[in-house]
Design a protein around this motif. Structure first.
Motif, PDB file in Angstrom:
ATOM      1  N   THR A   1     122.605  82.641  12.993  1.00  0.00           N
ATOM      2  CA  THR A   1     121.740  81.484  12.851  1.00  0.00           C
ATOM      3  C   THR A   1     120.904  81.648  11.583  1.00  0.00           C
ATOM      4  OG1 THR A   1     119.877  82.427  14.049  1.00  0.00           O
ATOM      5  CG2 THR A   1     121.598  81.320  15.380  1.00  0.00           C
ATOM      6  N   LEU A   2     120.187  80.605  11.241  1.00  0.00           N
ATOM      7  CA  LEU A   2     119.303  80.702  10.075  1.00  0.00           C
ATOM      8  C   LEU A   2     118.263  81.800  10.242  1.00  0.00           C
ATOM      9  CD1 LEU A   2     118.740  76.966   9.063  1.00  0.00           C
ATOM     10  CD2 LEU A   2     119.906  78.753   7.754  1.00  0.00           C
ATOM     11  N   GLN A   3     117.951  82.155  11.489  1.00  0.00           N
ATOM     12  CA  GLN A   3     116.983  83.227  11.729  1.00  0.00           C
ATOM     13  C   GLN A   3     117.490  84.582  11.239  1.00  0.00           C
ATOM     14  OE1 GLN A   3     116.558  82.668  15.936  1.00  0.00           O
ATOM     15  NE2 GLN A   3     114.730  81.414  15.702  1.00  0.00           N
ATOM     16  N   ASP A   4     118.796  84.721  11.051  1.00  0.00           N
ATOM     17  CA  ASP A   4     119.382  85.974  10.573  1.00  0.00           C
ATOM     18  C   ASP A   4     119.422  86.073   9.052  1.00  0.00           C
ATOM     19  OD1 ASP A   4     120.046  86.901  13.228  1.00  0.00           O
ATOM     20  OD2 ASP A   4     121.652  85.404  13.214  1.00  0.00           O
ATOM     21  N   CYS A   5     119.030  85.009   8.375  1.00  0.00           N
ATOM     22  CA  CYS A   5     119.169  84.930   6.925  1.00  0.00           C
ATOM     23  C   CYS A   5     118.482  86.088   6.207  1.00  0.00           C
ATOM     24  CB  CYS A   5     118.629  83.591   6.428  1.00  0.00           C
ATOM     25  SG  CYS A   5     118.828  83.325   4.665  1.00  0.00           S
ATOM     26  N   ARG A   6     117.229  86.351   6.526  1.00  0.00           N
ATOM     27  CA  ARG A   6     116.488  87.391   5.807  1.00  0.00           C
ATOM     28  C   ARG A   6     117.098  88.773   6.045  1.00  0.00           C
ATOM     29  NH1 ARG A   6     112.335  88.135   2.618  1.00  0.00           N
ATOM     30  NH2 ARG A   6     111.658  85.983   2.764  1.00  0.00           N
ATOM     31  N   ALA A   7     117.490  89.075   7.267  1.00  0.00           N
ATOM     32  CA  ALA A   7     118.083  90.391   7.556  1.00  0.00           C
ATOM     33  C   ALA A   7     119.376  90.571   6.772  1.00  0.00           C
ATOM     34  CB  ALA A   7     118.338  90.553   9.050  1.00  0.00           C
ATOM     35  N   VAL A   8     120.233  89.552   6.753  1.00  0.00           N
ATOM     36  CA  VAL A   8     121.490  89.644   6.007  1.00  0.00           C
ATOM     37  C   VAL A   8     121.197  89.825   4.521  1.00  0.00           C
ATOM     38  CG1 VAL A   8     123.579  88.369   5.333  1.00  0.00           C
ATOM     39  CG2 VAL A   8     122.844  88.406   7.732  1.00  0.00           C
ATOM     40  N   TRP A   9     120.214  89.110   4.011  1.00  0.00           N
ATOM     41  CA  TRP A   9     119.818  89.236   2.601  1.00  0.00           C
ATOM     42  C   TRP A   9     119.344  90.657   2.290  1.00  0.00           C
ATOM     43  CZ3 TRP A   9     114.573  89.647   0.783  1.00  0.00           C
ATOM     44  CH2 TRP A   9     114.444  89.579  -0.611  1.00  0.00           C
ATOM     45  N   THR A  17     124.444  99.355  -0.616  1.00  0.00           N
ATOM     46  CA  THR A  17     125.353  98.238  -0.344  1.00  0.00           C
ATOM     47  C   THR A  17     125.784  97.588  -1.642  1.00  0.00           C
ATOM     48  OG1 THR A  17     124.353  97.820   1.811  1.00  0.00           O
ATOM     49  CG2 THR A  17     125.593  96.003   0.825  1.00  0.00           C
ATOM     50  N   ARG A  18     124.830  97.355  -2.537  1.00  0.00           N
ATOM     51  CA  ARG A  18     125.176  96.746  -3.821  1.00  0.00           C
ATOM     52  C   ARG A  18     126.133  97.639  -4.604  1.00  0.00           C
ATOM     53  NH1 ARG A  18     119.772  96.233  -5.607  1.00  0.00           N
ATOM     54  NH2 ARG A  18     120.553  96.376  -7.714  1.00  0.00           N
ATOM     55  N   GLU A  19     125.909  98.945  -4.575  1.00  0.00           N
ATOM     56  CA  GLU A  19     126.788  99.865  -5.306  1.00  0.00           C
ATOM     57  C   GLU A  19     128.201  99.865  -4.738  1.00  0.00           C
ATOM     58  OE1 GLU A  19     124.729 103.594  -5.145  1.00  0.00           O
ATOM     59  OE2 GLU A  19     123.204 102.934  -6.583  1.00  0.00           O
ATOM     60  N   ALA A  20     128.365  99.577  -3.454  1.00  0.00           N
ATOM     61  CA  ALA A  20     129.683  99.558  -2.815  1.00  0.00           C
ATOM     62  C   ALA A  20     130.335  98.180  -2.877  1.00  0.00           C
ATOM     63  CB  ALA A  20     129.563 100.005  -1.356  1.00  0.00           C
ATOM     64  N   SER A  21     129.613  97.194  -3.380  1.00  0.00           N
ATOM     65  CA  SER A  21     130.112  95.821  -3.427  1.00  0.00           C
ATOM     66  C   SER A  21     130.840  95.551  -4.736  1.00  0.00           C
ATOM     67  CB  SER A  21     128.947  94.831  -3.296  1.00  0.00           C
ATOM     68  OG  SER A  21     128.310  94.983  -2.053  1.00  0.00           O
ATOM     69  N   SER A  75     128.391  94.922   6.331  1.00  0.00           N
ATOM     70  CA  SER A  75     127.271  95.745   5.883  1.00  0.00           C
ATOM     71  C   SER A  75     126.514  96.225   7.115  1.00  0.00           C
ATOM     72  CB  SER A  75     126.321  94.952   4.980  1.00  0.00           C
ATOM     73  OG  SER A  75     125.286  95.797   4.509  1.00  0.00           O
ATOM     74  N   ILE A  76     126.210  97.506   7.103  1.00  0.00           N
ATOM     75  CA  ILE A  76     125.453  98.121   8.194  1.00  0.00           C
ATOM     76  C   ILE A  76     124.111  98.597   7.634  1.00  0.00           C
ATOM     77  CG2 ILE A  76     125.422 100.026   9.877  1.00  0.00           C
ATOM     78  CD1 ILE A  76     127.511  97.814  10.484  1.00  0.00           C
ATOM     79  N   ASP A  77     123.057  98.375   8.380  1.00  0.00           N
ATOM     80  CA  ASP A  77     121.714  98.805   7.988  1.00  0.00           C
ATOM     81  C   ASP A  77     121.730 100.283   7.599  1.00  0.00           C
ATOM     82  OD1 ASP A  77     118.997 100.061   8.665  1.00  0.00           O
ATOM     83  OD2 ASP A  77     118.538  97.924   8.780  1.00  0.00           O
ATOM     84  N   SER A  78     121.033 100.622   6.535  1.00  0.00           N
ATOM     85  CA  SER A  78     121.043 102.005   6.045  1.00  0.00           C
ATOM     86  C   SER A  78     120.559 103.004   7.092  1.00  0.00           C
ATOM     87  CB  SER A  78     120.204 102.137   4.772  1.00  0.00           C
ATOM     88  OG  SER A  78     118.856 101.792   5.019  1.00  0.00           O
ATOM     89  N   ASN A  79     119.685 102.582   8.001  1.00  0.00           N
ATOM     90  CA  ASN A  79     119.191 103.471   9.059  1.00  0.00           C
ATOM     91  C   ASN A  79     120.198 103.674  10.184  1.00  0.00           C
ATOM     92  OD1 ASN A  79     116.609 103.871   7.861  1.00  0.00           O
ATOM     93  ND2 ASN A  79     116.034 101.838   8.591  1.00  0.00           N
ATOM     94  N   GLU A  80     121.254 102.866  10.200  1.00  0.00           N
ATOM     95  CA  GLU A  80     122.253 102.927  11.274  1.00  0.00           C
ATOM     96  C   GLU A  80     123.593 103.488  10.799  1.00  0.00           C
ATOM     97  OE1 GLU A  80     121.330 102.524  14.242  1.00  0.00           O
ATOM     98  OE2 GLU A  80     119.487 101.382  14.027  1.00  0.00           O
ATOM     99  N   ASN A 114     134.839 104.193  -2.980  1.00  0.00           N
ATOM    100  CA  ASN A 114     134.056 104.105  -1.751  1.00  0.00           C
ATOM    101  C   ASN A 114     134.853 104.698  -0.578  1.00  0.00           C
ATOM    102  OD1 ASN A 114     132.406 103.419   0.376  1.00  0.00           O
ATOM    103  ND2 ASN A 114     132.364 101.225  -0.056  1.00  0.00           N
ATOM    104  N   PRO A 115     135.071 106.016  -0.588  1.00  0.00           N
ATOM    105  CA  PRO A 115     135.899 106.624   0.458  1.00  0.00           C
ATOM    106  C   PRO A 115     135.319 106.491   1.866  1.00  0.00           C
ATOM    107  CG  PRO A 115     134.838 108.325  -0.853  1.00  0.00           C
ATOM    108  CD  PRO A 115     134.567 107.007  -1.544  1.00  0.00           C
ATOM    109  N   ALA A 116     134.008 106.392   2.003  1.00  0.00           N
ATOM    110  CA  ALA A 116     133.418 106.247   3.343  1.00  0.00           C
ATOM    111  C   ALA A 116     133.859 104.933   3.984  1.00  0.00           C
ATOM    112  CB  ALA A 116     131.900 106.330   3.267  1.00  0.00           C
ATOM    113  N   SER A 117     133.892 103.856   3.212  1.00  0.00           N
ATOM    114  CA  SER A 117     134.334 102.572   3.759  1.00  0.00           C
ATOM    115  C   SER A 117     135.825 102.582   4.046  1.00  0.00           C
ATOM    116  CB  SER A 117     133.991 101.425   2.807  1.00  0.00           C
ATOM    117  OG  SER A 117     132.606 101.171   2.841  1.00  0.00           O
ATOM    118  N   VAL A 118     136.613 103.192   3.158  1.00  0.00           N
ATOM    119  CA  VAL A 118     138.051 103.296   3.411  1.00  0.00           C
ATOM    120  C   VAL A 118     138.278 104.020   4.740  1.00  0.00           C
ATOM    121  CG1 VAL A 118     140.223 104.325   2.623  1.00  0.00           C
ATOM    122  CG2 VAL A 118     138.723 103.166   0.978  1.00  0.00           C
ATOM    123  N   ALA A 119     137.563 105.118   4.958  1.00  0.00           N
ATOM    124  CA  ALA A 119     137.714 105.882   6.202  1.00  0.00           C
ATOM    125  C   ALA A 119     137.288 105.066   7.418  1.00  0.00           C
ATOM    126  CB  ALA A 119     136.909 107.179   6.121  1.00  0.00           C
ATOM    127  N   ALA A 120     136.213 104.291   7.304  1.00  0.00           N
ATOM    128  CA  ALA A 120     135.756 103.465   8.432  1.00  0.00           C
ATOM    129  C   ALA A 120     136.809 102.421   8.788  1.00  0.00           C
ATOM    130  CB  ALA A 120     134.426 102.787   8.092  1.00  0.00           C
TER     131      ALA A 120
END
Length: 161
Positions: A1-9, A17-21, A75-80, A114-120
């Motif tokens: 929903t629009l309520q998720d906009c800021r978290a996704v941003w 995330t930007r470095e892996a994009s 994208s997964i939160d850096s803390n998770e 980005n080997p971590a993403s390939v492995a995931a």
């Protein structure tokens, strides 16, 4: 929903995330809000929020549907990160999409550095199809669903010489 906009941003603009994009630039919030609102109403887009074990938002999985294929972005939160949420989200969201949409396979383009993403994605059942240039960057192309995931074959995907 629009309520998720800021978290996704925030997840999208997080440094790792930007470095892996493929698009590494910082996205201003107003630009993201417009893009996000469009994606929510786009009939060829699906966005799933990922929750951690405590039920708090921990990331997202997005699909862009074209014909009978979907491309995935996650994208997964850096803390998770490092807790298995990425692999679980990739697999469960892909299974849900394949079971509810007229899509036969999901395609992931992942930076080769980005080997971590390939492995995931491998742990989620995606199969390496080969190497390509995607948005001007060396990338792995991985596929889930259909014949590609029927076995662990890579259809001749070889490291370039």
């Amino acid at each position: 929903t629009l309520q998720d906009c800021r978290a996704v941003w925030e997840w999208r603009n997080e440094q790792a995330t930007r470095e892996a994009s493929f698009n590494t630039r910082y996205i201003p919030y107003e630009e993201h809000k417009s893009w996000f609102a469009h994606k929510l109403t786009d009939p060829h887009s699906r966005i799933f929020m990922v929750a951690n074990a405590q039920g708090r938002d921990a990331g997202y999985v997005r699909f862009d549907l074209v014909n009978q294929e979907a491309t995935i972005s996650v994208s997964i939160d850096s803390n998770e990160r490092g807790k298995g949420y990425g692999t679980a989200a990739i697999k469960s969201a892909s299974d849900l999409l394949l079971g509810t949409e007229p899509v036969h396979r999901v395609i992931a383009h992942i930076r080769r550095d980005n080997p971590a993403s390939v492995a995931a994605f491998e742990r989620a059942g995606f199969v390496l199809q080969g190497y390509t240039q995607f948005e001007g960057v060396d990338a792995c192309e991985m596929v889930y669903g259909g014949k590609a995931s029927a076995g662990a074959q890579t259809n001749g995907a070889q490291e370039p010489s």
